[in-house]
Design an enzyme around this catalytic site. Structure first.
Site, short mmCIF file in Angstrom:
data_model
loop_
_atom_site.label_atom_id
_atom_site.label_comp_id
_atom_site.label_asym_id
_atom_site.label_seq_id
_atom_site.Cartn_x
_atom_site.Cartn_y
_atom_site.Cartn_z
N HIS A 87 0.86 -1.19 0.00
CA HIS A 87 0.00 0.00 0.00
C HIS A 87 0.89 1.23 0.00
O HIS A 87 1.31 1.72 1.05
CB HIS A 87 -0.92 -0.04 1.23
CG HIS A 87 -1.95 1.06 1.27
ND1 HIS A 87 -3.16 0.92 1.91
CD2 HIS A 87 -1.96 2.32 0.76
CE1 HIS A 87 -3.86 2.04 1.80
NE2 HIS A 87 -3.14 2.92 1.11
N HIS A 99 1.28 4.87 -2.36
CA HIS A 99 0.92 5.77 -3.46
C HIS A 99 2.20 6.43 -3.93
O HIS A 99 2.81 7.19 -3.16
CB HIS A 99 -0.08 6.84 -3.00
CG HIS A 99 -1.34 6.26 -2.43
ND1 HIS A 99 -2.49 6.11 -3.17
CD2 HIS A 99 -1.63 5.77 -1.19
CE1 HIS A 99 -3.44 5.56 -2.42
NE2 HIS A 99 -2.94 5.34 -1.21
N HIS A 137 -9.60 1.13 -1.33
CA HIS A 137 -9.56 1.72 0.00
C HIS A 137 -10.98 1.63 0.56
O HIS A 137 -11.95 2.05 -0.10
CB HIS A 137 -9.16 3.19 -0.07
CG HIS A 137 -7.71 3.44 -0.31
ND1 HIS A 137 -7.02 2.91 -1.36
CD2 HIS A 137 -6.80 4.19 0.40
CE1 HIS A 137 -5.76 3.32 -1.31
NE2 HIS A 137 -5.60 4.09 -0.25
N GLU A 187 -11.37 3.31 5.92
CA GLU A 187 -10.36 4.22 6.48
C GLU A 187 -11.13 5.29 7.26
O GLU A 187 -11.00 5.39 8.48
CB GLU A 187 -9.51 4.83 5.35
CG GLU A 187 -8.41 5.79 5.85
CD GLU A 187 -7.63 6.47 4.71
OE1 GLU A 187 -8.14 6.52 3.56
OE2 GLU A 187 -6.51 6.97 4.99
N ASP A 214 1.79 3.93 2.91
CA ASP A 214 0.75 4.76 2.31
C ASP A 214 1.35 5.94 1.52
O ASP A 214 1.49 5.86 0.30
CB ASP A 214 -0.24 5.24 3.38
CG ASP A 214 -1.63 5.56 2.84
OD1 ASP A 214 -1.86 5.39 1.62
OD2 ASP A 214 -2.50 5.97 3.63
N ASP A 215 1.67 7.03 2.21
CA ASP A 215 2.25 8.23 1.58
C ASP A 215 3.42 8.67 2.45
O ASP A 215 3.30 9.63 3.24
CB ASP A 215 1.20 9.34 1.50
CG ASP A 215 -0.01 8.91 0.69
OD1 ASP A 215 0.06 8.95 -0.54
OD2 ASP A 215 -1.01 8.50 1.30
N1 HPA Z 1 -6.64 7.38 1.37
C1 HPA Z 1 -7.32 7.71 0.28
N2 HPA Z 1 -6.75 8.21 -0.80
C2 HPA Z 1 -5.43 8.38 -0.81
C3 HPA Z 1 -4.67 8.06 0.29
C4 HPA Z 1 -5.30 7.51 1.45
O1 HPA Z 1 -4.69 7.19 2.47
N3 HPA Z 1 -3.38 8.36 -0.05
C5 HPA Z 1 -3.39 8.83 -1.31
N4 HPA Z 1 -4.64 8.85 -1.78
ZN ZN Z 2 -3.75 4.78 0.60
#
Ligand code: HPA
Ligand code: ZN
Length: 341
Positions: free
Chosen positions: A24, A26, A204, A207, A285-286
């Site tokens: 996971h 991006h 996703h 969350e 994630d990021d």
């Molecule tokens: N959630 C949803 N969209 C996203 C995320 C995330 O954590 N990171 C980049 N786009």
């Molecule tokens: Zn994500």
């Protein structure tokens, strides 16, 4: 080898040596402020920050949308194939340094095509870097194209059309961006088409959105994996179903903390997930926006929850069993974990 750690350093050393996969990530969320400045200069793009420190100071978020606003702004410096290459190879170098042996990378084509960047430019830069990373670091990869859920299903259909010439390099499709108000049901038809094309399916869900969105991802999109999935724990029948189906969850601890999905890592649901028999994994994630790559995520949540060696080994094993690698590759990576542990 004793199961408990004697110190945080002892645990960090064990994590550093553990072979891992990241499921996971991006790629646009791995854009470090230094590279953002380099690309802004190279492409003559104005950015509203005077220094790297100012950029980092702007990374304080109270929810997902706060982050997304700055994430879409940040990716505006990416213009050329070389930019996408440089972004991707920088991430692969960081992942390799964390002993990540396999990555499954998301990209957001609509974040670029809506700025006038050609789909071809994006995918050529990313795939050339993934090929370079395989040769340079021995890291294998899969590529997952995400649809932005705040846009229409017709827009997602057009993005899938644009991807058709590149399906040899795209392994799956996903669903990201603003979750609440944009349920999986909105994208049922485009995901059915992607499935018919032989693509893997992820989304996703859970969350910020309710357990019902996780149900929809399973029932309507027919996902192979759930990204995040935290709020599944509010629904015991859903937890039993996810465990029964051995559905992998790609959990992102530092992201959850930075986006206020959890108030404190000590209250993170990861241990509850493992205890419920869920196939949970740890991911970044990021990483540029949330303060750490894979090992930093492992360390932070393992320290907060006092995770044992056995639990860390389970998490690393889950990252390969939940991956889209073939069986022989999974067996090879799992054997490397067992040899290490
Ligand atoms: N959630 C949803 N969209 C996203 C995320 C995330 O954590 N990171 C980049 N786009
Ligand atoms: Zn994500």
């Amino acid at each position: 080898m004793p199961d408990a750690f004697t110190s945080s350093e002892d645990r960090a050393a064990f994590i550093a040596g553990l072979p891992k996969a990241e499921l996971h990530l991006h790629i646009e969320g791995s854009l470090e402020p230094e590279l953002m400045f380099t690309l802004a200069r190279r492409n003559h793009v104005a950015i509203p920050f005077a220094s790297v420190e100012e950029v980092r100071a702007a990374y304080a978020f109270s929810n997902l949308q706060d982050f997304l606003d700055i994430y879409y702004q940040g990716m505006g410096v990416l213009h050329t194939e070389q930019d996408f290459h440089d972004l991707t190879i920088a991430y692969c170098a960081r992942a390799s340094a964390d002993n990540v042996r396999h990555v499954e990378i998301f990209f957001d084509p609509q974040g670029h095509t809506e700025r006038g960047i050609a789909f071809e430019t994006v995918i050529r830069g990313i795939t050339r870097a993934l090929d370079d990373a395989s040769a340079r670091y021995g890291i294998s990869s899969k590529l997952i194209m995400c649809f932005l859920r705040h846009l229409s299903e017709a827009d997602a259909e057009a993005t899938l059309d644009a991807a058709l010439p590149y399906l040899g390099r795209i392994d799956g499709v996903g669903l990201d961006s603003s979750e609440v108000g944009h349920p999986p049901a909105k994208f049922e038809r485009v995901f059915a088409r992607a499935r018919a094309l032989g693509l893997k399916i992820v989304a996703h869900a859970g969350e910020e959105g309710p357990p019902a969105y996780v149900h929809e991802a399973l029932d309507l999109l027919k996902v192979d994996r759930i990204d995040h999935g935290n709020r599944s724990l509010e629904d015991p029948a859903l937890v039993a179903r996810l465990a029964g189906e051995a559905m992998c969850l790609t959990v992102c601890p530092l992201s959850n903390l930075k986006l206020c999905v959890v108030d404190d890592l000590a209250a993170h649901p990861l241990r509850t997930m493992l205890d419920a028999g869920l196939i949970a994994t740890i991911n970044s994630d990021d990483p540029s926006y949330f303060g750490g790559y894979v090992n930093a995520n492992y360390r932070a949540v393992a320290d907060a929850l006092d995770l044992s060696r056995a639990e860390l080994v389970t998490l690393a094993r889950n990252s390969f069993t939940g991956s889209f690698l073939g069986e022989a590759d999974k067996v090879r990576h799992l054997a490397a974990i067992d040899a290490y542990a």
